[in-house]
Design a protein around this motif. Sequence first.
Motif, PDB file in Angstrom:
ATOM      1  N   SER A  66       0.539  -0.969  -0.126  1.00  0.00           N
ATOM      2  CA  SER A  66       0.115   0.219   0.010  1.00  0.00           C
ATOM      3  C   SER A  66       0.907   1.361   0.035  1.00  0.00           C
ATOM      4  O   SER A  66       0.492   2.136  -0.555  1.00  0.00           O
ATOM      5  CB  SER A  66      -1.041   0.065   0.792  1.00  0.00           C
ATOM      6  N   LEU A  67       2.069   1.333   1.082  1.00  0.00           N
ATOM      7  CA  LEU A  67       3.051   2.017   0.564  1.00  0.00           C
ATOM      8  C   LEU A  67       3.416   2.188  -0.708  1.00  0.00           C
ATOM      9  O   LEU A  67       3.642   3.157  -0.904  1.00  0.00           O
ATOM     10  CB  LEU A  67       3.965   2.281   1.702  1.00  0.00           C
ATOM     11  N   LEU A  68       3.873   1.681  -1.528  1.00  0.00           N
ATOM     12  CA  LEU A  68       4.123   1.268  -2.442  1.00  0.00           C
ATOM     13  C   LEU A  68       3.889   1.902  -4.029  1.00  0.00           C
ATOM     14  O   LEU A  68       4.199   3.334  -4.423  1.00  0.00           O
ATOM     15  CB  LEU A  68       5.131   0.469  -3.174  1.00  0.00           C
ATOM     16  N   LYS A  69       2.465   1.722  -2.900  1.00  0.00           N
ATOM     17  CA  LYS A  69       1.126   2.314  -3.977  1.00  0.00           C
ATOM     18  C   LYS A  69       0.584   3.687  -4.469  1.00  0.00           C
ATOM     19  O   LYS A  69       0.111   4.500  -5.165  1.00  0.00           O
ATOM     20  CB  LYS A  69      -0.182   1.572  -3.932  1.00  0.00           C
ATOM     21  N   LEU A  70       1.527   4.616  -2.761  1.00  0.00           N
ATOM     22  CA  LEU A  70       1.872   5.869  -2.340  1.00  0.00           C
ATOM     23  C   LEU A  70       2.997   6.610  -3.246  1.00  0.00           C
ATOM     24  O   LEU A  70       3.365   7.856  -2.931  1.00  0.00           O
ATOM     25  CB  LEU A  70       1.562   6.282  -0.877  1.00  0.00           C
ATOM     26  N   ASN A  71       3.510   5.939  -3.503  1.00  0.00           N
ATOM     27  CA  ASN A  71       4.924   6.588  -4.477  1.00  0.00           C
ATOM     28  C   ASN A  71       6.409   6.724  -3.741  1.00  0.00           C
ATOM     29  O   ASN A  71       6.834   7.704  -4.151  1.00  0.00           O
ATOM     30  CB  ASN A  71       4.816   7.398  -5.234  1.00  0.00           C
ATOM     31  N   ILE A  72       6.205   5.946  -2.458  1.00  0.00           N
ATOM     32  CA  ILE A  72       6.831   5.749  -1.711  1.00  0.00           C
ATOM     33  C   ILE A  72       8.272   4.552  -1.587  1.00  0.00           C
ATOM     34  O   ILE A  72       7.907   4.145  -2.364  1.00  0.00           O
ATOM     35  CB  ILE A  72       6.695   5.435  -0.287  1.00  0.00           C
ATOM     36  N   PRO A  73       9.684   5.508  -2.095  1.00  0.00           N
ATOM     37  CA  PRO A  73      10.549   4.447  -3.275  1.00  0.00           C
ATOM     38  C   PRO A  73      10.146   3.533  -1.785  1.00  0.00           C
ATOM     39  O   PRO A  73      10.689   3.337  -0.773  1.00  0.00           O
ATOM     40  CB  PRO A  73      11.439   5.086  -3.090  1.00  0.00           C
ATOM     41  N   THR A 109      10.514   6.607   5.560  1.00  0.00           N
ATOM     42  CA  THR A 109      11.764   8.144   5.129  1.00  0.00           C
ATOM     43  C   THR A 109      10.473   8.820   4.104  1.00  0.00           C
ATOM     44  O   THR A 109      10.690   8.278   2.794  1.00  0.00           O
ATOM     45  CB  THR A 109      12.656   7.419   5.298  1.00  0.00           C
ATOM     46  N   ASN A 110       9.778   9.586   4.733  1.00  0.00           N
ATOM     47  CA  ASN A 110       8.684  10.129   3.471  1.00  0.00           C
ATOM     48  C   ASN A 110       9.085  12.239   3.026  1.00  0.00           C
ATOM     49  O   ASN A 110       9.553  12.745   4.622  1.00  0.00           O
ATOM     50  CB  ASN A 110       7.762  10.097   4.592  1.00  0.00           C
ATOM     51  N   ASP A 111       9.367  12.114   2.742  1.00  0.00           N
ATOM     52  CA  ASP A 111      10.109  13.568   1.847  1.00  0.00           C
ATOM     53  C   ASP A 111       9.025  14.155   1.099  1.00  0.00           C
ATOM     54  O   ASP A 111       9.322  15.333   1.045  1.00  0.00           O
ATOM     55  CB  ASP A 111      10.964  13.469   0.385  1.00  0.00           C
ATOM     56  N   LYS A 112       8.002  14.105   1.368  1.00  0.00           N
ATOM     57  CA  LYS A 112       6.788  14.623   1.166  1.00  0.00           C
ATOM     58  C   LYS A 112       5.738  15.290   2.569  1.00  0.00           C
ATOM     59  O   LYS A 112       4.321  14.033   2.817  1.00  0.00           O
ATOM     60  CB  LYS A 112       5.796  14.245   0.194  1.00  0.00           C
ATOM     61  N   LEU A 119      -0.019   9.357   4.237  1.00  0.00           N
ATOM     62  CA  LEU A 119      -0.018   7.368   4.897  1.00  0.00           C
ATOM     63  C   LEU A 119       0.283   6.812   6.004  1.00  0.00           C
ATOM     64  O   LEU A 119       0.250   5.330   6.080  1.00  0.00           O
ATOM     65  CB  LEU A 119       1.624   8.076   5.681  1.00  0.00           C
ATOM     66  N   VAL A 120      -0.105   7.262   6.998  1.00  0.00           N
ATOM     67  CA  VAL A 120      -0.828   6.891   8.358  1.00  0.00           C
ATOM     68  C   VAL A 120      -2.345   5.527   8.218  1.00  0.00           C
ATOM     69  O   VAL A 120      -2.294   4.478   8.979  1.00  0.00           O
ATOM     70  CB  VAL A 120      -0.510   7.564   9.057  1.00  0.00           C
ATOM     71  N   ASP A 121      -3.182   6.695   7.429  1.00  0.00           N
ATOM     72  CA  ASP A 121      -4.310   6.176   7.234  1.00  0.00           C
ATOM     73  C   ASP A 121      -3.990   5.165   6.137  1.00  0.00           C
ATOM     74  O   ASP A 121      -4.544   3.785   6.502  1.00  0.00           O
ATOM     75  CB  ASP A 121      -5.402   7.113   6.632  1.00  0.00           C
ATOM     76  N   THR A 122      -3.517   5.368   5.238  1.00  0.00           N
ATOM     77  CA  THR A 122      -3.474   4.072   4.418  1.00  0.00           C
ATOM     78  C   THR A 122      -2.628   2.758   4.928  1.00  0.00           C
ATOM     79  O   THR A 122      -3.309   1.889   4.837  1.00  0.00           O
ATOM     80  CB  THR A 122      -2.411   4.514   3.412  1.00  0.00           C
TER      81      THR A 122
END
Length: 223
Positions: A66-73, A109-112, A119-122
């Motif tokens: 789910s985090l990868l779908k948020l475009n988090i590397p 590590t989130n740069d946005k 991110l947390v809710d996802t």
Amino acid sequence: MCNYPVNKSASFSQYKCPPTIEVLGTGRAAAAPDRALVVLGAITEGPVLPAVQTENAKIVTTIIQSLLKLNIPREKIQTYDFGIEIQYDYHDGKQIFRGYKVTHLLQITNDKVELTGILVDTAVASGANNITDIKFTTSQPEIYENQALSLAIRNARQKAVTIANTLGVTLITVPSQIQEITETAEPIPYATTMLSKSAVTPIQPGQLTIYAKVRVWYQFSDR
């Protein structure tokens, strides 16, 4: 070691080592956080270890996807903690086996930073049941550290000038020695117990303050 003349009327030039003013300087610089560090994951419990591990692995895998779908590397997602505990109940002084507890926490590590709430809710919607920590920091701390250091040196100089003027002596403008006193700037923590259950958790990064401190020695002479 400096030896000072016994004669109280002696001038500063008679000292065997130059007279010195020692001062502390402080400075601080404000920075808008541009990076969030989030620690979250899954805790599962049960009587059969393989089943508990399998359940935990499925949840964590779902969280990662789910985090990868948020475009988090993927390289920004790493295991922060993994552990297996045997749990017991105690009755009348007796230890009774209750089951196993498997904990797997991820550090993201989130740069946005503006997407931290999403991110947390996802992650929670994907099965995360433990949010250990959320901290905000800057990706370029050296820029603000240098700003704070420059201000600290200026602050030290102003103090030395004030002391010299009060004593009626001439300050040598170039310091004879400067020592930086290291103080690590802590990231801003976010109270995870205050997470709301709204559509998007309202997480505010606030502002970072980076501090610097120096000890500076200035030589001076009598006018």
